[in-house]
Design an enzyme around this catalytic site. Sequence first.
Site, PDB file in Angstrom:
ATOM      1  N   TRP A  56      -9.395  -4.306  33.754  1.00 56.44           N
ATOM      2  CA  TRP A  56     -10.772  -4.577  33.316  1.00 56.44           C
ATOM      3  C   TRP A  56     -10.802  -5.043  31.871  1.00 56.44           C
ATOM      4  O   TRP A  56     -11.546  -5.954  31.519  1.00 56.44           O
ATOM      5  CB  TRP A  56     -11.669  -3.370  33.539  1.00 56.44           C
ATOM      6  CG  TRP A  56     -11.902  -3.095  34.994  1.00 56.44           C
ATOM      7  CD1 TRP A  56     -11.467  -2.012  35.704  1.00 56.44           C
ATOM      8  CD2 TRP A  56     -12.586  -3.938  35.939  1.00 56.44           C
ATOM      9  NE1 TRP A  56     -11.846  -2.136  37.019  1.00 56.44           N
ATOM     10  CE2 TRP A  56     -12.521  -3.301  37.198  1.00 56.44           C
ATOM     11  CE3 TRP A  56     -13.224  -5.182  35.847  1.00 56.44           C
ATOM     12  CZ2 TRP A  56     -13.092  -3.855  38.351  1.00 56.44           C
ATOM     13  CZ3 TRP A  56     -13.795  -5.730  37.000  1.00 56.44           C
ATOM     14  CH2 TRP A  56     -13.715  -5.070  38.219  1.00 56.44           C
ATOM     15  N   ASP A  60     -16.266   0.137  27.302  1.00 48.37           N
ATOM     16  CA  ASP A  60     -16.600  -0.009  28.716  1.00 48.37           C
ATOM     17  C   ASP A  60     -16.289   1.346  29.344  1.00 48.37           C
ATOM     18  O   ASP A  60     -15.130   1.743  29.462  1.00 48.37           O
ATOM     19  CB  ASP A  60     -15.735  -1.116  29.340  1.00 48.37           C
ATOM     20  CG  ASP A  60     -15.928  -1.236  30.849  1.00 48.37           C
ATOM     21  OD1 ASP A  60     -16.711  -0.455  31.425  1.00 48.37           O
ATOM     22  OD2 ASP A  60     -15.289  -2.129  31.458  1.00 48.37           O
ATOM     23  N   LYS A  80     -20.219   3.924  39.814  1.00 48.90           N
ATOM     24  CA  LYS A  80     -19.095   4.850  39.923  1.00 48.90           C
ATOM     25  C   LYS A  80     -19.540   6.287  39.647  1.00 48.90           C
ATOM     26  O   LYS A  80     -19.432   7.122  40.508  1.00 48.90           O
ATOM     27  CB  LYS A  80     -17.962   4.408  39.007  1.00 48.90           C
ATOM     28  CG  LYS A  80     -17.218   3.224  39.626  1.00 48.90           C
ATOM     29  CD  LYS A  80     -16.704   2.220  38.662  1.00 48.90           C
ATOM     30  CE  LYS A  80     -16.277   0.969  39.416  1.00 48.90           C
ATOM     31  NZ  LYS A  80     -16.147  -0.186  38.546  1.00 48.90           N
TER      32      LYS A  80
END
Length: 355
Positions: free
Chosen positions: A102, A168, A192
Site C-alpha cells: 500500500w 494511512d 476494515k
Amino acid sequence: MKTVHNFNAGPAMLPPPVLERVQAELRDYRGHGMSIMEFSHRSKEFEAVNNEAETRLKRLLGVGDGWRAIFIQGGASLQFAMLPMNFLPPDGSADYLVTGSWGEKAVEEAKGYGSVQVTSTGPKFDCLPERVSASPSPAYIHLTTNETIQGVQWAHLPDVGSTPLVADMSSDILSRPFDTSRLSLIYAGAQKNLGPSGVTVVVLREELLTKGNKNVPTMLRYTTHVKNASLYNTPPTFAVYVLNLVLSWIEENGGADGMGRRNEAKAKMLYDVIDTGYYVGHAKPECRSRMNVTFRLPDEAAEKKFLSEASASGMVGLAGHRSVGGVRASIYNAVSPESCAVLAELMRDFARRNG
Ligand SMILES: *Cc1c(COP(=O)(O)O)cnc(C)c1O
C-alpha cells in the site's frame, strides 16, 4: 441462522450487535417510519448521525480542538492522490516510509505532484526501516501504520520532530491506542476496522489546511469537506450511519485501549502456534501485525489442504493475497477471540497431523 468465522481482509467482519441494530432500525428509524437511507443528508436526523460520528471518532482517537474528522468517498486509494495534491508543493518534496504494497501505491501517486524521497524495506517487506532519515525539509512524511498484505505493523510511531506525519491507518485504526500527538493527518477506508465500504475517514489538524494548495478541484480539496462538515455534496449516508454504530460499539468495549487488549490476545493465539515451528511467519517478530497474521506452510500443496480444511470448518477469507501467497488471517476489531481460538486449534491440529 448460519454463521462463519470471518477472516476477510476487507470488506471485513462487522460486529454482530451492530448488524442487529441496523436490522432492527431498517424499516423504521427511531419512530420516523422510514430508514435512515431515505432521509435527506440535510435533515436534522442525518446531521445528528454525522455530528455524532465526528465527535465519537475524535474522542476515540484522543484528538481534541484543532482537529477535524471528515467522511468522504474514493477509498484510501483516493487519499494516495488527494494528499500530495493538497500538501505537496510542485517545488517541494515529501518523504515516504514504505513497508509494503500500500505504501508503494501511495508513492506512485505522489510522484506526479512533486519530488518524493522513499525509504523502502522492499521487495520482501518483512520488517520496518532501521532508521528514519528525513530529506532536508519535507512537506510531510507518510507511512502505513499496518501493511495489510504483508502483515507488517509499526509498533510505535517514529518521532519525526515538527514535520507533519501522515498515516494511512486503513487496517489498524482504533485497533489499539497510539500517540496521535505525533500525527497531523490520518486516513482510513472504513471497510476494515470501522464499518462498511463506501466511506473513508480523514482526521486532520486544522492548522495543516492553511498550507493547502488552492489549485485543486473543489471535491478533492480537504478544506471543502472540513468547511462543510462532510456535507458539501451527498455523502454515503448509510455507510456513515453504520460507521457511527461501529464507533459506539468500540466505545462500549473499552475504546482503543479495550480493542488493543482484545487484539493483542487474539494475535498471540495465532503467533504462539506459528512460533512452534511448522508454520513460517512472513513478518519478522518485532514488526508483525496484530491485524493481519501472514504465514506460509512448508509447500503450496499443504497450504491448499489447510485452506480447504479451514473452509470445511466454517472459516472464510484465509487465503493470502495473490502477491504474497500462503495464509492471511485478518483479525480486525470485530473478529472474536473465539474465532481466533478455533483457527489456532486447527493450526495446531494440522501441524500435528502433517508436520
Ligand atoms: C485496503 C487498504 C487500502 C485501500 O483502500 P481502498 O479503500 O480500497 O482504496 C489502502 N491502504 C491500506 C493500508 C489498506 O489496507
